[in-house]
Write an enzyme that holds these catalytic residues in place. Sequence first.
Site, short mmCIF file in Angstrom:
data_model
loop_
_atom_site.label_atom_id
_atom_site.label_comp_id
_atom_site.label_asym_id
_atom_site.label_seq_id
_atom_site.Cartn_x
_atom_site.Cartn_y
_atom_site.Cartn_z
N ASP A 65 0.80 -1.23 0.00
CA ASP A 65 0.00 0.00 0.00
C ASP A 65 0.83 1.29 0.00
O ASP A 65 0.31 2.36 -0.31
CB ASP A 65 -0.93 0.02 1.21
CG ASP A 65 -1.87 -1.18 1.25
OD1 ASP A 65 -2.16 -1.71 0.17
OD2 ASP A 65 -2.29 -1.57 2.34
N ARG A 102 -5.79 -0.10 0.28
CA ARG A 102 -6.54 0.19 1.51
C ARG A 102 -7.02 1.63 1.46
O ARG A 102 -7.70 1.99 0.54
CB ARG A 102 -5.66 -0.09 2.73
CG ARG A 102 -6.48 -0.52 3.94
CD ARG A 102 -5.58 -0.75 5.12
NE ARG A 102 -4.86 -1.99 5.04
CZ ARG A 102 -5.12 -3.05 5.80
NH1 ARG A 102 -6.07 -2.98 6.69
NH2 ARG A 102 -4.43 -4.15 5.68
#
Length: 324
Positions: free
Chosen positions: A127, A171
């Site tokens: 991420d 995310r």
Amino acid sequence: MKRIAVLTSGGDAPGMNAAIRAILDQGLHHGMEVYGVYYGYKGLVEGDFRLLSVHDVQHRLKMGGTLLYSARFPEFSQPEYQEQALTQLRKHKIDGLIVIGGDGSFQGALALTKLGFPAIGIPGTIDNDIPGTEYTIGFDSAVTVALDAIDKISDTAASHERTFVVEVMGRSAGDIAIWAGVAAGADAIIIPEDGFDMMEIVERTRSGRRSGKDHSLIILAEGVMKVDEFVTRYTTIAQEQDVRGIALSHIQRGGAPTARDRVFAQLMGAKAVDNLINGHSGIYMGIIQERLATFDIVETLKKESRSIRQDLFQLNKDLTDRDL
Ligand code: ADP
Ligand code: F6P
């Protein structure tokens, strides 16, 4: 320091194996024993410690995933589980721990440090969402996989003159979307860090068509909304029927790590060992402007907010702002 241990926690990321290998090699270089803790904090609490050898890590440098396995173990935020971990670490005579994972995993390392046990973090997540460091292990590989998939999608999109919306992971961070989107020449990139107006997105794809494009490509970060919902909303406003959505999902976490991920993973792995030897704890490794950097877990995670590459995000907007 005679015995150290390493664990991987949270979502796996390509390059974690390269970090584990470097930790073992650097440990051996300093005459230490290196233990792998299997299944993240769950294995730490349950005492799943195994002495690592060169045989365990051979051929793994080039492989995705994590040879130590990973697990989400939310119980580790509770003090009784942290005490159990401490008991296991003492039982196995471990002097220091290296945790490869995201900022959630770093909180576990911090908890152990506060209990008096030396622990250091290495950023491992696709991420790229950890404050301080400009780079996390696995991000470059995930972007490469996402780009490869998007390129393939654009072949069929062009042949049918379709609009495709591609949902990428991250995310609540838009970094994968920005990098993959710019690299793919997307018509629009939608990220959680920035609001968006559906009418403007529709206008952007229409202007692309008017200027000669045969297809449209929208990159949607998962933190904004699910791709199916986006396609429904887009279709309603655009009055365009042949719109397809795809979520790339977990393929982005797999595959061989890129050279960049392998190199930085090894750099951070080796330096984490050196930092433990030098008595440092409660810190994590990172990269700033291609160089190794260290960050205090408390100071950096609590006080610093992450910023996206606004310049790249704006670049995509500028390059697709044709005749709006
Ligand atoms: P990431 O490390 O990628 O951010 P998570 O947020 O899922 O992923 O965290 C991974 C693991 O780290 C959790 O399953 C848990 O075992 C541990 N962890 C997360 N938050 C804390 C916390 N506040 N205190 C102690 N351990 C934590
Ligand atoms: O943190 C890495 C990540 O792949 C995120 O991009 C994604 O939101 C999440 O993990 C998915 O988690 P899981 O593998 O548990 O479904």
